[in-house]
Design an enzyme around this catalytic site. Structure first.
Site, PDB file in Angstrom:
ATOM      1  N   TRP B 354       0.826  -1.217   0.000  1.00  0.00           N
ATOM      2  CA  TRP B 354       0.000   0.000   0.000  1.00  0.00           C
ATOM      3  C   TRP B 354       0.854   1.260   0.000  1.00  0.00           C
ATOM      4  O   TRP B 354       0.364   2.343  -0.263  1.00  0.00           O
ATOM      5  CB  TRP B 354      -0.979  -0.018   1.178  1.00  0.00           C
ATOM      6  CG  TRP B 354      -0.358   0.262   2.543  1.00  0.00           C
ATOM      7  CD1 TRP B 354       0.758  -0.320   3.051  1.00  0.00           C
ATOM      8  CD2 TRP B 354      -0.829   1.175   3.534  1.00  0.00           C
ATOM      9  NE1 TRP B 354       1.010   0.153   4.304  1.00  0.00           N
ATOM     10  CE2 TRP B 354       0.055   1.076   4.646  1.00  0.00           C
ATOM     11  CE3 TRP B 354      -1.905   2.047   3.619  1.00  0.00           C
ATOM     12  CZ2 TRP B 354      -0.103   1.831   5.802  1.00  0.00           C
ATOM     13  CZ3 TRP B 354      -2.067   2.798   4.779  1.00  0.00           C
ATOM     14  CH2 TRP B 354      -1.169   2.696   5.856  1.00  0.00           C
ATOM     15  N   GLU B 497       1.148  -2.411  12.453  1.00  0.00           N
ATOM     16  CA  GLU B 497       1.415  -3.846  12.369  1.00  0.00           C
ATOM     17  C   GLU B 497       1.865  -4.464  13.695  1.00  0.00           C
ATOM     18  O   GLU B 497       2.136  -5.658  13.751  1.00  0.00           O
ATOM     19  CB  GLU B 497       2.431  -4.123  11.242  1.00  0.00           C
ATOM     20  CG  GLU B 497       1.813  -3.786   9.882  1.00  0.00           C
ATOM     21  CD  GLU B 497       2.745  -4.019   8.703  1.00  0.00           C
ATOM     22  OE1 GLU B 497       3.939  -4.215   8.938  1.00  0.00           O
ATOM     23  OE2 GLU B 497       2.250  -4.006   7.564  1.00  0.00           O
TER      24      GLU B 497
END
Lengths: 776, 776
Positions: B354, B497
């Site tokens: 992304w 994350e």
């Protein structure tokens, strides 16, 4: 720079020393200081890294092909030798700072490699570093390293050490990324599989860190990265303290005999590996080394050859050859051959050639017959591939591969070499197709083993079959020349590889004739049950007829009016040139500076002994005069550009009474790896040359030879040698042979009486008896 | 050590200089001095070799998988950078002798890398060496090197230079041994194929040697070895003479657009390669460089962002980012994405994330819309893989791969990472399975591109389909919570994350809602022919119903009583700890020294911006007060351990009027690669961060933003900046924006009138007109 005279006391003439470090010549000592035990071969790359280093770790038999276009080769396992020693933030390198003193010594007697370095960093800190390592001869799975670092000032040290899978075979990666695991918080494990042959290699590594005998308390950090698994240990070392690092490693593979042909062995291999490392780690370097040293001691007690020479280099050179001969082969394994570079380098891809049977095997046949038997059993076990090769080429019988690897690989000589860079066409490598004498070379070695060992059992089970089936190959391979009404072998390569596509190469034809003749004798003498067995397999009657028919009409080249046996048809028509510049050059292959392959074909020049190997192997067929004439003729035309050449010339010269010339060639053979040329061994040591050195001493100066089933010993020492003592196992009896300028004595340490021929005198030697004969 | 202030004259603030050599930090400048043109990326390894160097040459799109167990990655091509310079028998190394002076400079304006070294050998010979190289921006196939060596004493030089195929990706070899050929006695060619994808890479290399302008007469020797093809040229150089070496290279691959989907292209590729090298060799380094320099000049004329700052580092940092943004992507190729490390290193295997759409694409959308179009077309071309991924996971529509490589690869995120070294179990990599927001990120970028470019054609052909089919995925992906009677997205990873398997990540839910809402708007407004087309493909009515149904009941997290939007369900229940030690550390990931992954899950700590990205992308949904409250809350909890983090915080801070905080984050972003941390870039530069730097300047301080289809420009410069000038292409019209502390002016260099909103004032700007607005 090498030194040969620095061994003292019990290690006098046992030490090869690199007395100065020169990073331009890393390959030399990496190869000649290679350590191993026949199962493992580990090149002697240094702990710290240098540009152009080659780190090699081989495990016998683990062959793999990188892709469909490359032939199988012995893959380079993840490395265990590297250790990053970071001192005050800078990785230690002998090129970054000042070397105060340097010595690296391979101890041939104990198998240990030791390096001592006095060093001053760019920060003017003075260090003493000592590195020791060995590959165990008592437990084949074990490799151990011991490092000592002492500083005269306080230093910060970080050690990074473990298993590094980023190595390859000159860029070809044979392993998939390994599985990594830390066990018991201490043992690093990496299990890697080859890409195509699916061979599992499992490596365990454990480290210990002590400062002046006291364990370092701070723990290490395990680091996992792509193809890497290592520990990082940081230590503050006070001035005057010594840091001791031990790195103990265990290596196992699914090609080990213990796991061979078993399914799903990974769990078992990893369990065995862990047990090995646990036990070894507890023992530690010193105890492990002591066990290995004792194994070496036993080996040397049986194997040492003692030379009294005015130049002690000769004694060292023999020991150096014996050291390498004993680490290049897994002695109890009948599934692997001997690689042309042993397990010391990537050269020739770990493949076996005729080097084994003609140059190396005699040493084992005469001193460790069980090893010779394993090696010949390997050839027996590769018969299916030899038969496949014969069949694929339209022949019968067994046509042995020119290059041989794993049991079922068959011929593994690359078909195509590098492209001719000008035409762009890949150059065909012909040896695998037409260098065919290897089949009779193997048959010859089988017979020689039988003559020396008396091992009937082997012959019944394996040996006869090899000799008969190679003879069947030769019978089918022969071409009938209608015009001359004779059989010929055309379009071959003989031992001299400067000459491709020659007709009736003398060596090839005579050795084929020998092979067929021996097969006929064997068939005639077979006991009924064996006869039936082979008859079922081969149709013995037809085979006998075919072989006999070819043998009768086989063309065996004859000497010309000058008594010279032509190397092949038309040899005398080739032009002669002045070869002296090339013969004088210390480098090999210098003739290529002036001539290319096509031109070489038309010149009376040989890369290596060719006809002379024939005079040596089938010595009884030729008169001494003829040998002498031919020796002079061919020696003038031989460049010795192959490491398989000088030992043959040495032995033949000794046979002919040219002891001083023989001695020069012995030294030439000894110098191929051990000598001062620092670029000669980059791709690995020359296995055949190691066997050749033994042959120079024992065949040449020791005058040992099997002739017509009798063991002849007729020593004739060169000027510089006062005495020569070596052991021989003959008909399973251990003999000790001592020779000096005056004569020879043979002692029989076996239980049974043996018959030997000393200077032509046939003598019986009873158990524990010594017989001496004065040289006439 | 880096210096930023050594550019003089026309190169002021265009030069990044490595002012001292330190072999511990090779990776830093190898990466940040990477050169390329989007087709080729070449890491800046030095000519001579050093331990721990990484030589990388990548060609876009040449993906290959080493074996079935490794995901596809961009393979490292045979190296062209290495040159062995052997002086009086010793390979030149700056570590073997004394560096008298050293400077390596990347010229961002011309794309040339230059190194100058004054050096004294251990033999006390003094050398001046100069190395220049570039990757051509005018002919994408060409790389050229130019080396000058001058000695104050007579020296013997041997140069070995060519093509070295022994490189790998950290040990994984992607190429079969190449075919080598010498053409016209001058051009070296190596044609190598990848092991599995069968991509052909053909490299041609030619050298010329001159001494003080006069060609060296002695010829070179071509050397072929395993995976190597090089020339050896020996030269005697007299004191004071200068040796000039030019090495010109051409690189082609069968993945080039010219050969794409064609059969048997090797002959054509080799012919084209030879033509390229012949032409380039004739032109020589200077002329080739001049062409490339002019291409860079044109690029900079359109792309430079000029900042007047009291710290000229800011101007350099912007140019550094623009330099890398413009070499990381092949601009005309809709078959390749942007790799997370560009073409500067092996990190992240050349895969696209992304990062492209959210961090990098805005730069291209606003300045080079044709590049943005190609990149989004790449996403369109990978729809089959996205649909396959959705289908395999039981969903409808298009579920974009978290990591994307070649067109038909689909998801290429490794499924399993390294083993947990303690349990021995491989650790699952969850991002490929549950970091799903990328599908709406891509849809968002498509819409943004449309808004800025007005490119209806793209939307008709590709854009609408992406937005509709990702919306269909989101509709099918939603889980109905019976108890709460609402749709949810559970078990996902948001941008942060450090938190795996969370429910109702605010970013994910809001972006999915945006995606579905946009799809519904589009479906409603489709012209009949397009409607029919998509209806055939998707059953639009059912799709509309499904999407509408989910959207209506989709749970969108709401702020708590303190106005804080929870990052995901239960965020406020996690414990808080003192993060200041980690936030203060110059290194990233230091929290791992104290906490493991499992523990991090239960702490209010973010690796990177998560909720704040939402506030930035969907800025109109949230009030300024709410943004400010959340900014403070989440900034306290964010470690910025990802290179995707600081730029978002900078832009948001600028939006909120926190200019000086925004500036600090801008500098933090700029420092990720360009800053003094010498270990930050070993695996390659951080592509997203390069886009982030542009966003800090143009989005943040330039106040550029698309809102409700209008282009807003509301500059708000930080204290240190006096002015900021940048170019924007809006609705195909080239606009120049100049801002200072007082206000903004916009000049329209296009032909058509455009409407812009300056500090909230809607204004028309006619062709060649400048409109200025004073900041209130």
């Amino acid at each position: 720079m090498l030194r040969y005279d620095t061994g003292k006391g019990e290690y006098k003439d046992w030490i090869v020393e690199e007395a100065a470090f020169d990073s331009r010549y890393l390959g030399k000592c990496e190869s000649i200081f290679c350590q191993g035990n026949g199962y493992i071969g580990q090149r002697a790359a240094l702990e710290e890294s240098y540009i152009n280093e080659t780190r090699n770790l081989f495990v016998t038999g683990t062959f793999n092909s990188f892709d469909g276009d490359e032939v199988t080769e012995l893959p380079n396992l993840p490395d265990l030798t590297a250790m990053r020693i970071i001192i005050d933030g800078y990785p230690f390198s002998m090129e970054r700072g000042k070397i105060l003193n340097y010595s690296r010594r391979l101890n041939l007697k104990t198998g240990e490699l030791e390096r001592n370095v006095g060093f001053e960093t760019l920060d003017k800190k003075q260090l003493e570093l000592s590195f020791r390592r060995f590959v165990s001869l008592s437990d084949e799975h074990i490799i151990a390293f011991r490092t000592e670092i002492k500083a005269q000032q306080d230093i910060q040290i970080t050690i990074e050490s473990g298993i590094d899978g980023r190595v390859s075979n000159t860029g070809s990666q044979h392993f998939k990324e390994g599985e990594k695991r830390l066990l018991d918080g201490r043992y690093l494990r990496m299990s890697s599989r080859t890409t195509n042959s699916n061979v599992l290699c499992t490596q365990h590594v454990a480290h210990s860190f002590k400062i002046d005998g006291k364990a370092v308390s701070a723990g290490f950090v395990p680091v996992i990265d792509r193809r890497q698994f290592y520990i990082r240990q940081s230590i503050s070392l006070d001035a005057g303290e010594t840091l001791f690092i031990e790195k103990i490693c265990a290596v196992h593979s699914s090609r080990d005999m213990a796991y061979y042909k078993k399914q799903d062995t990974q769990a078992q291999i990893e369990k065995d590996g862990l047990e090995t490392i646990e036990k070894a780690y507890k023992m530690g370097y010193k105890l492990l080394f002591e066990q290995s040293r004792i194994a070496w001691q036993k080996l040397w007690e049986a194997q040492d050859i003692y030379i009294e020479s005015t130049d002690s280099y000769d004694r060292l050179a023999l020991r150096f050859a014996l050291y390498h001969l004993n680490i290049m082969v897994k002695k109890d394994d009948d599934r692997v051959g001997i690689a042309a570079k042993g397990l010391s380098g990537e050269g020739y891809k770990g493949h076996s050639f005729w080097d084994t049977e003609i140059f190396i095997l005699p040493y084992f046949t005469f001193t460790q017959p069980q090893v010779a038997k394993a090696l010949l059993s390997y050839r027996y076990n590769t018969l299916p591939g030899a038969r496949r090769k014969a069949h694929e080429n339209g022949y019968k019988g067994a046509m042995y591969p020119w290059e041989s690897a794993w049991l079922d690989d068959g011929e593994v000589t690359p078909l195509w070499g590098a492209a001719d860079i000008k035409t762009g066409l890949p150059m065909k490598i012909w040896t695998g197709l037409i260098e065919q004498h290897i089949s009779s070379d193997i048959a010859f070695a089988v017979w020689q083993y039988y003559m020396v060992s008396g091992d009937k059992n082997f012959m019944h089970n394996k040996g006869y079959e090899i000799i008969i089936d190679t003879a069947r190959f030769w019978a089918s391979r022969a071409e009938f020349n209608e015009e001359k009404q004779r059989y010929e072998y055309n379009g071959v390569i003989g031992p001299d590889e400067y000459k491709e596509h020659v007709n009736n190469n003398a060596y090839t034809n005579y050795m084929a004739a020998w092979n067929m003749k021996k097969a006929l004798e064997i068939i005639k003498s077979l006991e009924p049950d064996l006869y039936d067995k082979f008859n079922n397999q081969f149709d013995l009657e037809a085979s006998y007829r075919d072989i006999e028919n070819v043998l009768k009409k086989l063309y065996l080249p004859k000497p010309d009016q000058n008594g010279i046996l032509p190397q092949f048809d038309g040899y005398f028509d080739l032009k002669t040139i002045d070869l002296s510049p090339y013969k004088k050059s210390p480098d090999v292959g210098t003739i290529y500076n002036d001539y290319n392959n096509d031109e070489l074909r038309n010149i009376q020049v040989s890369k290596q002994a060719d006809v002379l190997v024939l005079f040596f192997l089938l010595e009884e067929l030729f008169s001494s005069d003829m040998k002498k004439t031919n020796y002079t003729f061919y020696e003038d035309r031989t460049l010795h550009d192959s490491s398989l050449s000088k030992s043959t010339h040495s032995v033949l010269a000794a046979d002919l009474g040219l002891q001083e010339i023989a001695y020069e060639f012995f030294r030439g053979s000894a110098n191929i790896d051990l000598g001062p040329n620092m670029k000669s061994s980059d791709m690995g040591i020359h296995s055949a040359s190691m066997g050749g050195i033994w042959q120079c001493a024992v065949y040449g100066f020791g005058g040992l030879r099997m002739k017509k089933g009798e063991l002849h010993i007729s020593p004739r020492l060169p000027e510089k040698w006062d005495s020569l003592a070596f052991n021989v196992t003959y008909k399973q009896q251990a003999l000790k042979v001592k020779a000096d300028k005056n004569g020879v004595s043979v002692t029989n340490f076996g239980e049974n009486v043996v018959e030997v021929v000393l200077y032509g005198e046939k003598r019986e030697v009873k158990s524990l008896q010594t017989i001496s004969v004065i040289k006439q």
